[in-house]
Design a protein around this motif. Sequence first.
Motif, PDB file in Angstrom:
ATOM      1  N   ALA A 183       0.985  -1.310  -0.281  1.00 57.96           N
ATOM      2  CA  ALA A 183       0.263  -0.278   0.005  1.00 57.96           C
ATOM      3  C   ALA A 183       0.893   1.347  -0.331  1.00 57.96           C
ATOM      4  N   ALA A 184       1.657   1.472   0.761  1.00 55.37           N
ATOM      5  CA  ALA A 184       2.900   2.581   0.709  1.00 55.37           C
ATOM      6  C   ALA A 184       3.261   2.563  -1.161  1.00 55.37           C
ATOM      7  N   ILE A 185       3.539   1.534  -1.330  1.00 57.54           N
ATOM      8  CA  ILE A 185       4.450   1.486  -2.910  1.00 57.54           C
ATOM      9  C   ILE A 185       3.678   2.212  -3.875  1.00 57.54           C
ATOM     10  N   GLY A 186       2.242   2.388  -3.200  1.00 59.46           N
ATOM     11  CA  GLY A 186       1.144   4.114  -3.749  1.00 59.46           C
ATOM     12  C   GLY A 186       0.915   3.482  -5.476  1.00 59.46           C
ATOM     13  N   GLU A 227      12.300  -3.057   0.200  1.00 61.92           N
ATOM     14  CA  GLU A 227      12.982  -2.733   1.536  1.00 61.92           C
ATOM     15  C   GLU A 227      13.081  -1.270   2.280  1.00 61.92           C
ATOM     16  N   PRO A 228      12.638   0.023   0.733  1.00 64.49           N
ATOM     17  CA  PRO A 228      12.511   1.182   1.110  1.00 64.49           C
ATOM     18  C   PRO A 228      11.699   1.684   2.610  1.00 64.49           C
ATOM     19  N   ILE A 233       8.414   1.377   8.038  1.00 66.33           N
ATOM     20  CA  ILE A 233       7.547   1.131   8.775  1.00 66.33           C
ATOM     21  C   ILE A 233       8.173   0.585   9.633  1.00 66.33           C
ATOM     22  N   GLN A 234       9.763   0.330   9.869  1.00 66.16           N
ATOM     23  CA  GLN A 234      10.611  -0.431  11.092  1.00 66.16           C
ATOM     24  C   GLN A 234      11.357   0.136  10.710  1.00 66.16           C
ATOM     25  N   PRO A 235      11.918   0.961  11.524  1.00 69.36           N
ATOM     26  CA  PRO A 235      13.578   1.248  11.702  1.00 69.36           C
ATOM     27  C   PRO A 235      14.781   0.397  11.173  1.00 69.36           C
ATOM     28  N   VAL A 236      14.130  -0.523  12.278  1.00 72.60           N
ATOM     29  CA  VAL A 236      14.831  -1.569  13.145  1.00 72.60           C
ATOM     30  C   VAL A 236      15.450  -2.321  12.184  1.00 72.60           C
ATOM     31  N   GLY A 257      11.725 -10.398   0.741  1.00 73.56           N
ATOM     32  CA  GLY A 257      10.457 -10.576   0.588  1.00 73.56           C
ATOM     33  C   GLY A 257      10.136  -9.122   1.160  1.00 73.56           C
ATOM     34  N   SER A 258       9.083  -8.818   1.923  1.00 76.85           N
ATOM     35  CA  SER A 258       7.862  -7.807   2.571  1.00 76.85           C
ATOM     36  C   SER A 258       8.812  -7.943   3.939  1.00 76.85           C
ATOM     37  N   GLY A 259      10.382  -8.387   4.358  1.00 78.42           N
ATOM     38  CA  GLY A 259      10.452  -7.845   5.905  1.00 78.42           C
ATOM     39  C   GLY A 259       9.283  -9.140   7.073  1.00 78.42           C
ATOM     40  N   ALA A 260      10.766  -8.886   7.472  1.00 76.82           N
ATOM     41  CA  ALA A 260      11.703  -7.811   8.195  1.00 76.82           C
ATOM     42  C   ALA A 260      12.889  -9.153   8.113  1.00 76.82           C
ATOM     43  N   THR A 261      12.639 -10.020   7.806  1.00 77.59           N
ATOM     44  CA  THR A 261      13.965 -11.258   7.233  1.00 77.59           C
ATOM     45  C   THR A 261      14.654 -10.349   6.287  1.00 77.59           C
ATOM     46  N   CYS A 262      16.438 -10.593   7.238  1.00 79.61           N
ATOM     47  CA  CYS A 262      17.249 -10.017   6.219  1.00 79.61           C
ATOM     48  C   CYS A 262      18.076 -11.141   5.787  1.00 79.61           C
TER      49      CYS A 262
END
Length: 294
Positions: A183-186, A227-228, A233-236, A257-262
């Motif tokens: 949704a944030a990609i818009g 990722e950006p 959404i989650q700065p950590v 994916g859409s996180g939060a795993t890196c």
Amino acid sequence: MTVLKERARAKVNLTLHVLGRRGDGYHDLESLVAFADCADALTFSEGESFSLAVTGPRAADCGDLTDNLVAKAERLLAERVPKLKSGAFVLDKHLPAAAGIGGGSADAAATLRLLAGANDIARDDVRVIAAAQAAGADVPVCLLSSACMMRGAGERVTPLPLPRLPCVLVNPGVPVPTKDVFAAIGLKAGETFTPPSGATADIAWPTASSPPTAWLAAIKSGRNDLEPVAVKIQPVIAEVLALLGSAKGCTLSRMSGSGATCFGLFDTDASAATAAASLKSAHPTWWVEASGLS
């Protein structure tokens, strides 16, 4: 009595390019996907009816088992295969849920592989593929459970000869709802995605005879377009990426994916193991695994 076992390997998006949003509302993606050595485990015992039990260190994360993707996958295949042999499933849960590594999707795919084996159905049977597609966008790629290019909304999967890559997976334990990220990609239906300045989705992928260095260079030329947004959404997540990137032997850090795993790709298994041990010590509440991708 038939007893079968399958591993539900963690999915890692080495690259994830958003191409646009289709008229049906789904986002059009192109993603190089690999699978980690770390996994959930699923055991099937043939019986008169379906049942599901969950064990393991992350069993509590599964919530209401009637909504579990194992149950959904079994139901979807039963709708397509008359008199499907089913039975008791035991899920040994180790992968974090809703973490960008397809834990639930991998469980669903393992369910379909087990049922296909128990019913003498090929894994590439159109009914199995259709059930996978209906179960979720990541289930078809998890059905293959080996390196491939995933396109569209997950329905087009092409195997690729990716060499084994040492890695470290880190999840800081924060939620990043997939719907919020997209949704944030818009993008509106029918719109195309504008990649970052100078970026391209047109990557010349290596061949089976190419060395690992060629694959690493190609992966580095890609990106994760989610990722950006997820970092906002989650700065950590940015902290995790920085810690992985600064670890000795790390050649690339990126979100899956859409996180939060890196994940961090490493030059050797030894350097990956050392980095994982250091991260576990410094952040004992995080999920950290040294693994390999293939």
